[in-house]
Write a protein that holds these residues in place. Structure first.
Motif, short mmCIF file in Angstrom:
data_model
loop_
_atom_site.label_atom_id
_atom_site.label_comp_id
_atom_site.label_asym_id
_atom_site.label_seq_id
_atom_site.Cartn_x
_atom_site.Cartn_y
_atom_site.Cartn_z
N ALA A 188 0.85 -1.19 0.00
CA ALA A 188 0.00 0.00 0.00
C ALA A 188 0.89 1.24 0.00
CB ALA A 188 -0.91 0.00 1.22
N LEU A 189 0.45 2.26 -0.71
CA LEU A 189 1.13 3.54 -0.74
C LEU A 189 0.18 4.61 -0.21
CD1 LEU A 189 2.78 3.44 -4.29
CD2 LEU A 189 3.89 3.03 -2.09
N PRO A 190 0.71 5.75 0.19
CA PRO A 190 -0.18 6.83 0.63
C PRO A 190 -1.19 7.20 -0.45
CG PRO A 190 2.13 7.35 1.09
CD PRO A 190 2.12 6.10 0.26
N GLY A 191 -2.32 7.71 -0.01
CA GLY A 191 -3.33 8.16 -0.95
C GLY A 191 -4.17 7.06 -1.55
N GLY A 192 -4.17 5.88 -0.93
CA GLY A 192 -5.00 4.79 -1.42
C GLY A 192 -4.45 4.09 -2.65
N ARG A 193 -3.18 4.32 -2.96
CA ARG A 193 -2.58 3.69 -4.13
C ARG A 193 -1.98 2.34 -3.73
NH1 ARG A 193 1.87 7.38 -5.63
NH2 ARG A 193 1.90 7.59 -3.37
N LEU A 194 -1.78 1.49 -4.73
CA LEU A 194 -1.19 0.18 -4.53
C LEU A 194 0.01 0.06 -5.46
CD1 LEU A 194 -1.79 -2.46 -2.91
CD2 LEU A 194 -2.94 -3.31 -4.96
N HIS A 195 1.12 -0.47 -4.94
CA HIS A 195 2.34 -0.68 -5.72
C HIS A 195 2.52 -2.17 -5.93
CE1 HIS A 195 7.02 -0.52 -5.82
NE2 HIS A 195 6.52 -0.49 -7.05
N LEU A 196 2.66 -2.58 -7.18
CA LEU A 196 2.91 -3.97 -7.55
C LEU A 196 4.22 -4.00 -8.32
CD1 LEU A 196 -0.63 -4.79 -9.02
CD2 LEU A 196 0.14 -5.13 -6.68
N GLN A 197 5.13 -4.88 -7.90
CA GLN A 197 6.42 -4.96 -8.59
C GLN A 197 6.86 -6.41 -8.66
OE1 GLN A 197 9.92 -5.49 -7.39
NE2 GLN A 197 10.49 -5.22 -9.52
N ASP A 198 7.26 -6.83 -9.85
CA ASP A 198 7.78 -8.17 -10.07
C ASP A 198 8.78 -8.08 -11.20
OD1 ASP A 198 8.25 -10.88 -10.09
OD2 ASP A 198 6.26 -11.45 -10.79
N GLY A 199 10.06 -8.31 -10.91
CA GLY A 199 11.09 -8.18 -11.94
C GLY A 199 11.02 -6.79 -12.55
N PRO A 200 10.96 -6.72 -13.88
CA PRO A 200 10.95 -5.40 -14.53
C PRO A 200 9.57 -4.73 -14.53
CG PRO A 200 10.86 -7.11 -16.17
CD PRO A 200 11.03 -7.81 -14.84
N ILE A 201 8.54 -5.41 -14.08
CA ILE A 201 7.19 -4.84 -14.09
C ILE A 201 6.98 -4.08 -12.79
CG2 ILE A 201 4.73 -5.25 -14.36
CD1 ILE A 201 5.45 -7.95 -15.66
N ASP A 202 6.72 -2.78 -12.90
CA ASP A 202 6.59 -1.90 -11.74
C ASP A 202 5.35 -1.03 -11.94
OD1 ASP A 202 7.14 -0.60 -9.39
OD2 ASP A 202 9.04 0.25 -10.05
#
Length: 154
Positions: free
Chosen positions: A24-38
């Motif tokens: 979870a990130l501030p402001g209700g955002r979601l961060h998804l990261q796997d290898g080069p996909i960010d």
């Protein structure tokens, strides 16, 4: 009765040995990261709808890199050579590049936008949302429901 935690919440607490990152990130955002996909994404709507959309994005995200890796030889072929894609994101990539088959281009030109589109579709299929965006390295997919607005700066 204790309410089951959302998949996104469970993944955020997963052991660091897990390959994909979901946080979870501030402001209700979601961060998804796997290898080069960010990816950074956000949804607006009822609380349950946003949670369902985040869960759907996290669930769909979990297999995308493996799917693309399994098709990498095809995805590196020139469109003029008619690469054969079988997984959903890879098909999105080839479809996006098909109009440019006369030029030298490979489906890899459309990877980030296709991932963004795939995640946004998963989110919108999971719940009715007012607005949503998925940003994969600057390739951005946007959903805006009728009678809603979303301002985007470029």
């Amino acid at each position: 009765m204790a309410r089951r935690q959302s998949l996104a919440a469970e993944l955020m607490r997963a052991p660091t040995a897990e390959r994909a990152l979901v946080r979870a990130l501030p402001g209700g955002r979601l961060h998804l990261q796997d290898g080069p996909i960010d990816v950074i994404l956000k949804a607006w709507g009822a609380k349950d709808a946003v949670e369902a959309a985040h869960d759907a994005a996290a669930r769909r995200f979990a297999s995308i890199l493996d799917e693309l890796t399994s098709e990498l030889p095809e995805l590196r072929r020139a469109m003029a050579d008619h690469p054969r894609a079988t997984t959903p994101v890879a098909r999105r990539m080839t479809n996006a590049c098909a109009p440019l088959a006369d030029e030298f281009i490979t489906p890899m030109a459309a990877v980030a936008g296709s991932v963004a589109d795939e995640l946004l579709c998963a989110m919108c299929a999971a719940a009715p949302l007012d607005r949503a965006f998925v940003n994969d390295g600057g390739d951005i997919a946007i959903h805006v429901a009728l009678d809603h607005r979303l301002t985007v700066g470029v």
